[in-house]
Design a protein around this motif. Sequence first.
Motif, PDB file in Angstrom:
ATOM      1  N   MET A   1       0.842  -1.194   0.000  1.00  0.00           N
ATOM      2  CA  MET A   1       0.000   0.000   0.000  1.00  0.00           C
ATOM      3  C   MET A   1       0.886   1.256   0.000  1.00  0.00           C
ATOM      4  O   MET A   1       1.759   1.407   0.846  1.00  0.00           O
ATOM      5  CB  MET A   1      -0.919   0.021   1.225  1.00  0.00           C
ATOM      6  CG  MET A   1      -1.909   1.164   1.249  1.00  0.00           C
ATOM      7  SD  MET A   1      -3.006   1.023   2.680  1.00  0.00           S
ATOM      8  CE  MET A   1      -3.964   2.511   2.475  1.00  0.00           C
ATOM      9  N   SER A   2       0.685   2.140  -0.974  1.00  0.00           N
ATOM     10  CA  SER A   2       1.529   3.329  -1.082  1.00  0.00           C
ATOM     11  C   SER A   2       1.187   4.337   0.011  1.00  0.00           C
ATOM     12  O   SER A   2       0.075   4.368   0.532  1.00  0.00           O
ATOM     13  CB  SER A   2       1.349   3.981  -2.459  1.00  0.00           C
ATOM     14  OG  SER A   2       0.021   4.431  -2.625  1.00  0.00           O
ATOM     15  N   GLU A   3       2.203   5.129   0.369  1.00  0.00           N
ATOM     16  CA  GLU A   3       2.007   6.124   1.422  1.00  0.00           C
ATOM     17  C   GLU A   3       1.048   7.217   0.961  1.00  0.00           C
ATOM     18  O   GLU A   3       1.051   7.622  -0.205  1.00  0.00           O
ATOM     19  CB  GLU A   3       3.351   6.747   1.788  1.00  0.00           C
ATOM     20  CG  GLU A   3       3.254   7.712   2.955  1.00  0.00           C
ATOM     21  CD  GLU A   3       4.595   7.921   3.618  1.00  0.00           C
ATOM     22  OE1 GLU A   3       4.841   7.275   4.652  1.00  0.00           O
ATOM     23  OE2 GLU A   3       5.386   8.722   3.099  1.00  0.00           O
ATOM     24  N   ARG A   4       0.254   7.692   1.897  1.00  0.00           N
ATOM     25  CA  ARG A   4      -0.721   8.736   1.561  1.00  0.00           C
ATOM     26  C   ARG A   4      -0.037  10.036   1.159  1.00  0.00           C
ATOM     27  O   ARG A   4       1.066  10.342   1.618  1.00  0.00           O
ATOM     28  CB  ARG A   4      -1.627   9.028   2.765  1.00  0.00           C
ATOM     29  CG  ARG A   4      -2.563   7.898   3.127  1.00  0.00           C
ATOM     30  CD  ARG A   4      -3.630   8.360   4.102  1.00  0.00           C
ATOM     31  NE  ARG A   4      -3.076   8.936   5.323  1.00  0.00           N
ATOM     32  CZ  ARG A   4      -3.785   9.652   6.205  1.00  0.00           C
ATOM     33  NH1 ARG A   4      -5.056   9.913   5.969  1.00  0.00           N
ATOM     34  NH2 ARG A   4      -3.219  10.125   7.308  1.00  0.00           N
ATOM     35  N   VAL A   5      -0.724  10.800   0.311  1.00  0.00           N
ATOM     36  CA  VAL A   5      -0.274  12.139  -0.064  1.00  0.00           C
ATOM     37  C   VAL A   5      -1.404  13.100   0.274  1.00  0.00           C
ATOM     38  O   VAL A   5      -2.466  13.080  -0.357  1.00  0.00           O
ATOM     39  CB  VAL A   5       0.080  12.243  -1.558  1.00  0.00           C
ATOM     40  CG1 VAL A   5       0.564  13.651  -1.884  1.00  0.00           C
ATOM     41  CG2 VAL A   5       1.138  11.219  -1.940  1.00  0.00           C
ATOM     42  N   ILE A   6      -1.173  13.921   1.301  1.00  0.00           N
ATOM     43  CA  ILE A   6      -2.204  14.838   1.799  1.00  0.00           C
ATOM     44  C   ILE A   6      -1.761  16.274   1.548  1.00  0.00           C
ATOM     45  O   ILE A   6      -0.616  16.641   1.835  1.00  0.00           O
ATOM     46  CB  ILE A   6      -2.447  14.647   3.315  1.00  0.00           C
ATOM     47  CG1 ILE A   6      -2.668  13.174   3.664  1.00  0.00           C
ATOM     48  CG2 ILE A   6      -3.628  15.512   3.780  1.00  0.00           C
ATOM     49  CD1 ILE A   6      -3.899  12.558   3.037  1.00  0.00           C
ATOM     50  N   LEU A   7      -2.659  17.079   1.017  1.00  0.00           N
ATOM     51  CA  LEU A   7      -2.416  18.506   0.867  1.00  0.00           C
ATOM     52  C   LEU A   7      -3.309  19.267   1.846  1.00  0.00           C
ATOM     53  O   LEU A   7      -4.428  18.830   2.147  1.00  0.00           O
ATOM     54  CB  LEU A   7      -2.729  18.997  -0.552  1.00  0.00           C
ATOM     55  CG  LEU A   7      -2.166  18.245  -1.757  1.00  0.00           C
ATOM     56  CD1 LEU A   7      -2.514  18.998  -3.048  1.00  0.00           C
ATOM     57  CD2 LEU A   7      -0.679  18.045  -1.634  1.00  0.00           C
ATOM     58  N   HIS A   8      -2.816  20.396   2.326  1.00  0.00           N
ATOM     59  CA  HIS A   8      -3.683  21.338   3.039  1.00  0.00           C
ATOM     60  C   HIS A   8      -3.551  22.682   2.347  1.00  0.00           C
ATOM     61  O   HIS A   8      -2.461  23.253   2.272  1.00  0.00           O
ATOM     62  CB  HIS A   8      -3.297  21.482   4.513  1.00  0.00           C
ATOM     63  CG  HIS A   8      -4.247  22.361   5.274  1.00  0.00           C
ATOM     64  ND1 HIS A   8      -4.057  23.735   5.385  1.00  0.00           N
ATOM     65  CD2 HIS A   8      -5.407  22.100   5.913  1.00  0.00           C
ATOM     66  CE1 HIS A   8      -5.052  24.251   6.085  1.00  0.00           C
ATOM     67  NE2 HIS A   8      -5.890  23.283   6.415  1.00  0.00           N
ATOM     68  N   SER A   9      -4.655  23.165   1.808  1.00  0.00           N
ATOM     69  CA  SER A   9      -4.666  24.415   1.054  1.00  0.00           C
ATOM     70  C   SER A   9      -5.339  25.508   1.874  1.00  0.00           C
ATOM     71  O   SER A   9      -6.447  25.318   2.380  1.00  0.00           O
ATOM     72  CB  SER A   9      -5.418  24.230  -0.274  1.00  0.00           C
ATOM     73  OG  SER A   9      -5.430  25.426  -1.017  1.00  0.00           O
ATOM     74  N   ASP A  10      -4.657  26.630   2.011  1.00  0.00           N
ATOM     75  CA  ASP A  10      -5.133  27.745   2.838  1.00  0.00           C
ATOM     76  C   ASP A  10      -5.073  29.023   1.994  1.00  0.00           C
ATOM     77  O   ASP A  10      -3.994  29.468   1.607  1.00  0.00           O
ATOM     78  CB  ASP A  10      -4.242  27.867   4.076  1.00  0.00           C
ATOM     79  CG  ASP A  10      -4.688  28.971   5.027  1.00  0.00           C
ATOM     80  OD1 ASP A  10      -5.659  29.684   4.706  1.00  0.00           O
ATOM     81  OD2 ASP A  10      -4.053  29.127   6.087  1.00  0.00           O
ATOM     82  N   MET A  11      -6.238  29.599   1.707  1.00  0.00           N
ATOM     83  CA  MET A  11      -6.274  30.835   0.927  1.00  0.00           C
ATOM     84  C   MET A  11      -5.819  32.010   1.786  1.00  0.00           C
ATOM     85  O   MET A  11      -6.361  32.254   2.858  1.00  0.00           O
ATOM     86  CB  MET A  11      -7.683  31.058   0.360  1.00  0.00           C
ATOM     87  CG  MET A  11      -8.003  30.092  -0.771  1.00  0.00           C
ATOM     88  SD  MET A  11      -9.557  30.412  -1.624  1.00  0.00           S
ATOM     89  CE  MET A  11     -10.677  29.475  -0.596  1.00  0.00           C
ATOM     90  N   ASN A  12      -4.790  32.720   1.317  1.00  0.00           N
ATOM     91  CA  ASN A  12      -4.116  33.747   2.110  1.00  0.00           C
ATOM     92  C   ASN A  12      -4.984  34.980   2.341  1.00  0.00           C
ATOM     93  O   ASN A  12      -5.533  35.542   1.392  1.00  0.00           O
ATOM     94  CB  ASN A  12      -2.820  34.167   1.414  1.00  0.00           C
ATOM     95  CG  ASN A  12      -1.889  33.000   1.148  1.00  0.00           C
ATOM     96  OD1 ASN A  12      -1.329  32.883   0.063  1.00  0.00           O
ATOM     97  ND2 ASN A  12      -1.698  32.126   2.121  1.00  0.00           N
TER      98      ASN A  12
END
Length: 415
Positions: A1-12
Amino acid sequence: MSERVILHSDMNCFYASVEMLHHPEFAGQPLAVGGDPEARHGIVLTANYIAKRKGVKTGMALWQAKQVCPEIIFVPPRMDLYLRFSKMAREIYSEYTDKIEPYGIDEAWLDVTDSKNLKGSGMTIAREISHRIKYELGVTVSIGVSWNKIYAKLGSDYKKPDAITEFNRSNYKDRIWRLPVSDLLYVGRQTNKKLKKLGIQTIGDLAETDENLLDSYFGKMGIVLWAFANGWDEDPVCKEGYEAPVKSIGNSTTTPRDLETDLDVWIIQMALAESVAARLRKHGFKCKTVEITVRDNGLSSFTRQRHLRHPTNITDEIVTEAFQLFKDSYKWEHPIRSLGIRAADLVLDDIPVQLDLFGNQEKQEKLEKLDRTVDEIRRRFGYFSIQRAAMYQDKVLSHLDAGTHTVHPHSYFHG
């Protein structure tokens, strides 16, 4: 199982950034969104980076912001506008994954693990999203990239504005563990004070502390924070479903004159319910709770709420619940000075609903169709182009244009 890829996007500086787009005449000047600029009361909801560099902070009273930055420009919040931009950002995110979890109106986690083969690495996807937000919406985002939600959130906070930061297995100890422990999500002011008493200053200090010591001081939450510091966060990004990105939408007003009868209250509540319901429909929400606020001319006030049998964005259903709450709660000891209605526990309007054996589906559909017709007429010809019959029973009260009052949404997690 491949490692997760998580993004957190925050509008400035989200609210301020959207306002700067709509006010090009303020380019290069300090600007803050919040409160009532004319009355000079309220607080700063957000400020642009020019104002922040001069000492203006979120939560600061407007008069305080004026003291530290005399040339600051205040603009009132326009939540409808911000919700529209939030929705457009989520539409961009949805082209990369259906696992999108809002964190308030301006932030979201994205699990792009399943998109790697098609869209590229997490950093590649982050760069593409950043570029699209900037050129399609005109605002900037900071994005964190990691294998878990906590570190991805730290990444979006790490460098601002318009930046992308990756925390991976090879660099997290060098970069994250040096950060103040207060930067870690869920470490509030009081927790930070207690951690400092234990000599825990950085996230690395927390990660290397004996977990049994943390358990004895903080209980289960101590173990959770210790795991977060070590990057052991398996919490999934919730698949985009039926939860709304905001928790509630409400409207309130100081009445044109003191209210003295049930009819007076009905007229004002109808105006408020119309404005709240119209915004629910505009943004694709329904509410599961109706709340009222009442303040009399002696300045005594109270709040009451009631959960509904089914979610709604129909004016008649909202005002009926609001008025019944009022009747059940107020005994007319004093005239009323101010009223408010809030639609809470929001869900998206396409949520599946079990049919109510005791309800009238046909009547609900007619009422919703009527509301949407009124929405369209007012959009084209103005608020007063069409009015309900009850509004004509008092010329003073019916002159209130509730549609121009500020509507206050509360974020799903911050509120």
